[in-house]
Write a protein that holds these residues in place. Structure first.
Motif, PDB file in Angstrom:
ATOM      1  N   ARG A 112       0.830  -1.223   0.000  1.00 43.40           N
ATOM      2  CA  ARG A 112       0.000   0.000   0.000  1.00 43.40           C
ATOM      3  C   ARG A 112       0.855   1.260   0.000  1.00 43.40           C
ATOM      4  NH1 ARG A 112      -2.449   3.592   3.507  1.00 43.40           N
ATOM      5  NH2 ARG A 112      -4.571   4.203   2.937  1.00 43.40           N
ATOM      6  N   GLY A 113       2.018   1.210   0.618  1.00 38.53           N
ATOM      7  CA  GLY A 113       2.906   2.373   0.670  1.00 38.53           C
ATOM      8  C   GLY A 113       3.493   2.755  -0.680  1.00 38.53           C
ATOM      9  N   ARG A 114       3.415   1.856  -1.641  1.00 41.80           N
ATOM     10  CA  ARG A 114       3.944   2.133  -2.978  1.00 41.80           C
ATOM     11  C   ARG A 114       2.843   2.438  -3.998  1.00 41.80           C
ATOM     12  NH1 ARG A 114       9.355   0.677  -4.120  1.00 41.80           N
ATOM     13  NH2 ARG A 114      10.362  -0.237  -2.313  1.00 41.80           N
ATOM     14  N   VAL A 115       1.616   2.612  -3.489  1.00 40.66           N
ATOM     15  CA  VAL A 115       0.491   2.916  -4.378  1.00 40.66           C
ATOM     16  C   VAL A 115      -0.151   4.224  -3.920  1.00 40.66           C
ATOM     17  CG1 VAL A 115      -1.706   2.108  -5.317  1.00 40.66           C
ATOM     18  CG2 VAL A 115       0.083   0.457  -4.746  1.00 40.66           C
ATOM     19  N   LEU A 116      -0.163   5.194  -4.815  1.00 42.03           N
ATOM     20  CA  LEU A 116      -0.789   6.489  -4.535  1.00 42.03           C
ATOM     21  C   LEU A 116      -1.861   6.720  -5.593  1.00 42.03           C
ATOM     22  CD1 LEU A 116      -0.787   9.179  -2.915  1.00 42.03           C
ATOM     23  CD2 LEU A 116       0.834  10.051  -4.617  1.00 42.03           C
ATOM     24  N   ALA A 117      -3.070   7.001  -5.152  1.00 41.51           N
ATOM     25  CA  ALA A 117      -4.175   7.291  -6.067  1.00 41.51           C
ATOM     26  C   ALA A 117      -4.508   8.769  -5.940  1.00 41.51           C
ATOM     27  CB  ALA A 117      -5.392   6.444  -5.737  1.00 41.51           C
ATOM     28  N   VAL A 118      -4.442   9.480  -7.052  1.00 40.13           N
ATOM     29  CA  VAL A 118      -4.765  10.905  -7.084  1.00 40.13           C
ATOM     30  C   VAL A 118      -6.099  11.031  -7.811  1.00 40.13           C
ATOM     31  CG1 VAL A 118      -4.012  13.173  -7.831  1.00 40.13           C
ATOM     32  CG2 VAL A 118      -2.315  11.469  -7.121  1.00 40.13           C
ATOM     33  N   VAL A 119      -7.120  11.457  -7.085  1.00 41.92           N
ATOM     34  CA  VAL A 119      -8.471  11.537  -7.635  1.00 41.92           C
ATOM     35  C   VAL A 119      -8.836  12.994  -7.857  1.00 41.92           C
ATOM     36  CG1 VAL A 119     -10.901  10.994  -7.262  1.00 41.92           C
ATOM     37  CG2 VAL A 119      -9.134   9.414  -6.457  1.00 41.92           C
ATOM     38  N   ASN A 120      -9.127  13.339  -9.092  1.00 39.96           N
ATOM     39  CA  ASN A 120      -9.589  14.684  -9.408  1.00 39.96           C
ATOM     40  C   ASN A 120     -11.082  14.727  -9.157  1.00 39.96           C
ATOM     41  OD1 ASN A 120     -10.721  16.926 -10.963  1.00 39.96           O
ATOM     42  ND2 ASN A 120      -8.620  17.214 -11.636  1.00 39.96           N
ATOM     43  N   ALA A 121     -11.477  15.557  -8.210  1.00 38.40           N
ATOM     44  CA  ALA A 121     -12.882  15.634  -7.798  1.00 38.40           C
ATOM     45  C   ALA A 121     -13.544  16.901  -8.306  1.00 38.40           C
ATOM     46  CB  ALA A 121     -12.967  15.573  -6.279  1.00 38.40           C
ATOM     47  N   ASP A 122     -12.963  17.528  -9.305  1.00 39.97           N
ATOM     48  CA  ASP A 122     -13.471  18.809  -9.783  1.00 39.97           C
ATOM     49  C   ASP A 122     -14.851  18.706 -10.419  1.00 39.97           C
ATOM     50  OD1 ASP A 122     -13.272  21.572 -10.186  1.00 39.97           O
ATOM     51  OD2 ASP A 122     -12.502  21.290 -12.216  1.00 39.97           O
ATOM     52  N   GLY A 123     -15.153  17.587 -11.099  1.00 40.74           N
ATOM     53  CA  GLY A 123     -16.407  17.522 -11.834  1.00 40.74           C
ATOM     54  C   GLY A 123     -17.490  16.657 -11.240  1.00 40.74           C
ATOM     55  N   ARG A 138      -2.881   4.980  -0.800  1.00 35.71           N
ATOM     56  CA  ARG A 138      -2.998   6.299  -0.194  1.00 35.71           C
ATOM     57  C   ARG A 138      -3.742   7.151  -1.222  1.00 35.71           C
ATOM     58  NH1 ARG A 138       3.000   7.733   0.643  1.00 35.71           N
ATOM     59  NH2 ARG A 138       3.078   6.616  -1.319  1.00 35.71           N
ATOM     60  N   VAL A 139      -4.724   7.918  -0.778  1.00 35.42           N
ATOM     61  CA  VAL A 139      -5.583   8.656  -1.710  1.00 35.42           C
ATOM     62  C   VAL A 139      -5.441  10.152  -1.476  1.00 35.42           C
ATOM     63  CG1 VAL A 139      -7.947   9.010  -2.528  1.00 35.42           C
ATOM     64  CG2 VAL A 139      -7.227   6.747  -1.732  1.00 35.42           C
ATOM     65  N   VAL A 140      -5.199  10.881  -2.567  1.00 41.66           N
ATOM     66  CA  VAL A 140      -5.136  12.339  -2.536  1.00 41.66           C
ATOM     67  C   VAL A 140      -6.275  12.860  -3.394  1.00 41.66           C
ATOM     68  CG1 VAL A 140      -3.809  14.370  -3.225  1.00 41.66           C
ATOM     69  CG2 VAL A 140      -2.636  12.404  -2.212  1.00 41.66           C
ATOM     70  N   LEU A 141      -7.073  13.764  -2.837  1.00 42.30           N
ATOM     71  CA  LEU A 141      -8.143  14.412  -3.597  1.00 42.30           C
ATOM     72  C   LEU A 141      -7.632  15.741  -4.132  1.00 42.30           C
ATOM     73  CD1 LEU A 141     -11.393  13.912  -1.502  1.00 42.30           C
ATOM     74  CD2 LEU A 141     -10.822  12.917  -3.701  1.00 42.30           C
ATOM     75  N   GLU A 142      -7.895  15.984  -5.403  1.00 43.63           N
ATOM     76  CA  GLU A 142      -7.508  17.256  -6.006  1.00 43.63           C
ATOM     77  C   GLU A 142      -8.717  17.903  -6.654  1.00 43.63           C
ATOM     78  OE1 GLU A 142      -2.896  17.207  -6.844  1.00 43.63           O
ATOM     79  OE2 GLU A 142      -4.022  16.387  -8.532  1.00 43.63           O
ATOM     80  N   GLY A 143      -8.695  19.213  -6.718  1.00 44.13           N
ATOM     81  CA  GLY A 143      -9.806  19.959  -7.299  1.00 44.13           C
ATOM     82  C   GLY A 143      -9.395  20.668  -8.569  1.00 44.13           C
ATOM     83  N   ALA A 144      -9.798  21.924  -8.682  1.00 44.78           N
ATOM     84  CA  ALA A 144      -9.563  22.702  -9.896  1.00 44.78           C
ATOM     85  C   ALA A 144      -8.080  23.000 -10.127  1.00 44.78           C
ATOM     86  CB  ALA A 144     -10.347  24.005  -9.838  1.00 44.78           C
ATOM     87  N   LYS A 145      -7.282  23.033  -9.065  1.00 42.00           N
ATOM     88  CA  LYS A 145      -5.840  23.285  -9.187  1.00 42.00           C
ATOM     89  C   LYS A 145      -5.083  22.049  -8.709  1.00 42.00           C
ATOM     90  CE  LYS A 145      -6.303  28.219  -8.633  1.00 42.00           C
ATOM     91  NZ  LYS A 145      -5.888  29.409  -7.929  1.00 42.00           N
ATOM     92  N   PRO A 146      -4.965  21.038  -9.569  1.00 39.51           N
ATOM     93  CA  PRO A 146      -4.372  19.766  -9.157  1.00 39.51           C
ATOM     94  C   PRO A 146      -2.839  19.819  -9.086  1.00 39.51           C
ATOM     95  CG  PRO A 146      -5.044  19.655 -11.436  1.00 39.51           C
ATOM     96  CD  PRO A 146      -5.455  21.006 -10.928  1.00 39.51           C
TER      97      PRO A 146
END
Length: 185
Positions: A112-123, A138-146
Motif C-alpha cells: 500500500r505504501g507504494r500505491v498512490l491514487a490521485v483523484v480529481n474531484a473537480d467535476g 494512499r488517496v489524494v483528492l484534487e480539485g480545480a488546481k491539481p
C-alpha cells in the motif's frame, strides 16, 4: 382488398429488412468497439509525446509537490520510492470508472505504501472512488488546481505512472491491465 393485403405484406417485408440491416450495423459496431479497445491497449504502451507534447513521458523528472491524503498523511515527491505507482483518476471520467476494478484488483496485491491514487474531484462526487481506493492505496483528492497532476504533467485521465529512481517517470501506462507486478503486501 387484395391491394391492401399486398401493401401490408410489402410494409412488413420492408420492416423485416430494416430490422436485419439494423442488427447487422449493431454487430459491426460491436466489432469496431473491440478493435478500438485493442488499439487503445497497444497505444497505451507507446511512449508519450514528452517534452514537445502533453502528458508525462518516461525519463521526465517529477516536479516537487506536497499533498495531504484523505487519511491526513503528508505526501511529497521525495516520499515516492522507486517502483511506486501513482494512479491519476477523475470522478467524472467514464474510462476511470471502467479501469477502477482492474486497478483495485492489482493494488490489493501490492504494498500500500507504494500505491498512490490521485483523484480529481473537480467535476463529480469522489466519495465512491475514495471508499474503494482507501483500503489499497494512499488517496489524494484534487480539485480545480491539481498540484500532484501538474507535478507529473498529467493532462488526461486515467493514467498510471510508475516512478523510477530519483523521482523520475519510469513508465506511463493507460490501462490497469498493463500495470507491472510490484512489491507484494
Amino acid at each position: 382488398m387484395p391491394v391492401l393485403i399486398v401493401a401490408v405484406a410489402l410494409v412488413g417485408a420492408l420492416c423485416l429488412l430494416n430490422l436485419l440491416f439494423a442488427l447487422g450495423v449493431i454487430r459491426r459496431l460491436r466489432e469496431q468497439t473491440k478493435l478500438i479497445d485493442a488499439l487503445y491497449e497497444v497505444v497505451g504502451d507507446m511512449p508519450d509525446a514528452g517534452a514537445g507534447g502533453s502528458g508525462p513521458a518516461a525519463g521526465d523528472t517529477v516536479a516537487d509537490f506536497r499533498a495531504t491524503t484523505t487519511a491526513g498523511e503528508l505526501v511529497a515527491r521525495d516520499d515516492l520510492a522507486a517502483a511506486s505507482v501513482v494512479a491519476f483518476l477523475a470522478a467524472d471520467c467514464k474510462g476511470c470508472h471502467e479501469q477502477l476494478p482492474g486497478f483495485l484488483a492489482w493494488a490489493r496485491d501490492q504494498d500500500r505504501g507504494r500505491v498512490l491514487a490521485v483523484v480529481n474531484a473537480d467535476g463529480a462526487d469522489p466519495r465512491s472512488f475514495v471508499e474503494q481506493l482507501s483500503p489499497v492505496a494512499r488517496v489524494v483528492l484534487e480539485g480545480a488546481k491539481p498540484a500532484v497532476a501538474r507535478a507529473f504533467k498529467v493532462t488526461s485521465y486515467p493514467q498510471f505512472v510508475v516512478v523510477g529512481p530519483g523521482a523520475t517517470v519510469a513508465e506511463v501506462i493507460h490501462a490497469a491491465s498493463r500495470l507491472p507486478v510490484g512489491a507484494p503486501a
